[in-house]
Scaffold this active site. Structure first.
Site, PDB file in Angstrom:
ATOM      1  N   ARG A  61      47.541  38.523  41.934  1.00  0.00           N
ATOM      2  CA  ARG A  61      48.408  39.046  40.959  1.00  0.00           C
ATOM      3  C   ARG A  61      49.909  39.670  41.325  1.00  0.00           C
ATOM      4  O   ARG A  61      50.765  39.277  40.349  1.00  0.00           O
ATOM      5  CB  ARG A  61      47.407  39.796  40.466  1.00  0.00           C
ATOM      6  CG  ARG A  61      45.532  39.303  40.234  1.00  0.00           C
ATOM      7  CD  ARG A  61      44.909  40.176  39.348  1.00  0.00           C
ATOM      8  NE  ARG A  61      45.844  41.686  38.043  1.00  0.00           N
ATOM      9  CZ  ARG A  61      44.502  42.230  37.877  1.00  0.00           C
ATOM     10  NH1 ARG A  61      43.987  42.560  38.941  1.00  0.00           N
ATOM     11  NH2 ARG A  61      45.798  42.922  36.739  1.00  0.00           N
ATOM     12  N   LEU A  78      36.482  42.147  43.649  1.00  0.00           N
ATOM     13  CA  LEU A  78      36.699  41.868  43.368  1.00  0.00           C
ATOM     14  C   LEU A  78      37.040  42.617  41.792  1.00  0.00           C
ATOM     15  O   LEU A  78      36.233  43.292  41.368  1.00  0.00           O
ATOM     16  CB  LEU A  78      36.023  40.161  42.197  1.00  0.00           C
ATOM     17  CG  LEU A  78      35.732  39.181  43.443  1.00  0.00           C
ATOM     18  CD1 LEU A  78      35.553  37.969  42.668  1.00  0.00           C
ATOM     19  CD2 LEU A  78      37.429  38.835  44.181  1.00  0.00           C
ATOM     20  N   ASP A  79      38.414  42.675  41.217  1.00  0.00           N
ATOM     21  CA  ASP A  79      38.405  43.118  40.120  1.00  0.00           C
ATOM     22  C   ASP A  79      38.359  42.433  38.907  1.00  0.00           C
ATOM     23  O   ASP A  79      37.127  41.273  38.823  1.00  0.00           O
ATOM     24  CB  ASP A  79      39.689  43.090  39.853  1.00  0.00           C
ATOM     25  CG  ASP A  79      41.458  43.311  40.641  1.00  0.00           C
ATOM     26  OD1 ASP A  79      40.835  43.977  41.757  1.00  0.00           O
ATOM     27  OD2 ASP A  79      42.173  42.482  40.627  1.00  0.00           O
ATOM     28  N   LYS A  80      37.826  43.632  37.783  1.00  0.00           N
ATOM     29  CA  LYS A  80      36.653  43.302  36.510  1.00  0.00           C
ATOM     30  C   LYS A  80      36.694  42.374  36.292  1.00  0.00           C
ATOM     31  O   LYS A  80      36.098  41.331  35.797  1.00  0.00           O
ATOM     32  CB  LYS A  80      37.263  44.158  36.063  1.00  0.00           C
ATOM     33  CG  LYS A  80      36.293  44.009  34.507  1.00  0.00           C
ATOM     34  CD  LYS A  80      36.417  45.325  33.526  1.00  0.00           C
ATOM     35  CE  LYS A  80      35.720  45.411  32.412  1.00  0.00           C
ATOM     36  NZ  LYS A  80      36.033  46.250  31.194  1.00  0.00           N
ATOM     37  N   THR A 112      38.113  39.269  37.135  1.00  0.00           N
ATOM     38  CA  THR A 112      38.016  38.438  38.660  1.00  0.00           C
ATOM     39  C   THR A 112      37.077  37.746  39.040  1.00  0.00           C
ATOM     40  O   THR A 112      36.167  38.669  38.956  1.00  0.00           O
ATOM     41  CB  THR A 112      38.728  38.467  39.706  1.00  0.00           C
ATOM     42  OG1 THR A 112      39.992  39.302  39.370  1.00  0.00           O
ATOM     43  CG2 THR A 112      38.834  37.242  40.960  1.00  0.00           C
TER      44      THR A 112
END
Length: 313
Positions: A228, A129-131, A133
């Protein structure tokens, strides 16, 4: 594991590399040389051919590929057993140590909680997961689980559902089927580009507002920044996205509370809510849900209250 038809007549080391892409060819050849990898119970040479239905067994311990430090960092664990750790990652937590983030990451926390992860590729992390998210993630706690989960991701049988708030009042759900790759001019960004990797995102409306929409998104693939990029590509970027959303947009007639909430929302409003997979030991379908974090709840509440104040909800 068994050799499928499409790998029949391939070299043993090549076939295993195709079956277990998370492991290097050198590592696989080492297992074969040390007789830790056997075909139908027998030791073989890397160049020997395999045939459909051959049974491949591996009895090896994977050495850590990087020396990452174990750190005492609190984890919100939803479930764990000898094969899996399922957790709720908070926004702001980087998953892997990297340049600029050598410590204080999810991996550092996992190694403190389960030191045996040092012997699993990438400390057991099979998807990121992105930082900024938040939400549910699964970590493989055993080599068997790691292989099993990677295969599920490649076969697109792992279900991942996200909640998001996007800019604009959408008229209905749909599908974005568009390849994603590096932005041609801004290398830190991803974009929908010809020749990119195939990517499919399904989205459905939860609630539509005057200038925003609360949606659920399901992934068929797992590309970097996929939701995104896809939502921005159809002109409905995720609220708060510092990379793809552009300037702040506040709908006409918004309450002061909504204006302040939107202005202060400093991350993408994206949360991995539900994860469904087949358990590596039992084969049974299992599912976990991570509740919406407080900042996301406050954003939705502000949208609800603003609509109510206008009499449109």
């Amino acid at each position: 594991m068994q050799v499928p038809a499409e790998l029949s007549e391939k070299r043993l080391d090549q076939a295993v590399a195709d079956l277990l892409p998370e492991h290097s060819r050198a590592r696989i050849q080492g297992w074969i040389k040390n007789e830790q990898l056997r075909v139908n119970g027998k030791a073989c040479k890397p160049r020997e051919k395999v045939r459909m239905g051959d049974s491949i067994d591996i009895d090896a311990i994977v050495s850590g590929e990087a020396r990452w430090e174990a750190q005492q960092i609190e984890l919100d664990i939803l479930y764990e057993d000898e094969h899996l750790i399922v957790l709720n990652k908070p926004a702001g937590l980087v998953v892997h140590p990297a340049a600029g983030h050598a410590s204080g990451t999810l991996v550092n926390a996992l190694l403190n909680h389960a030191p045996e992860l040092d012997h699993i590729p990438r400390a057991g992390v099979v998807h990121r997961l992105d930082k900024d998210t938040s939400g549910v993630m699964v970590v493989a706690r055993s080599l068997v689980a790691h292989t099993y989960l990677v295969n599920q991701l490649q076969a697109r049988t792992m279900g991942r559902e996200y909640a998001a708030v996007v800019v604009g009042a959408m008229t209905g759900g749909g599908v974005v089927d568009a390849p994603i790759g590096r932005h041609p001019h801004q290398r830190k960004k991803m974009a929908v580009v010809p020749g990119g990797k195939p990517a499919i995102t399904h989205y459905r409306l939860i609630r539509r507002y005057s200038g925003h929409t609360h949606v659920r998104c399901k992934l068929e693939s797992g590309r970097t920044h996929q939701i995104r990029v896809h939502m921005a590509s159809i002109r409905h970027p995720v609220v708060g996205d510092p990379v793809y959303a552009g300037r702040l947009r506040v709908p006409a007639g918004a309450t002061e509370k909504l204006r302040a909430t939107l202005g202060g929302f400093s991350r993408q409003a994206l949360h991995a809510r539900i994860l469904t997979l087949l358990h590596p030991e039992t084969g049974a379908e299992v599912s976990w849900e991570a509740p919406l974090p407080q900042d996301f709840v406050e954003l939705v509440n502000a949208l609800d209250e603003s609509e109510a104040a206008k009499g449109t909800l």
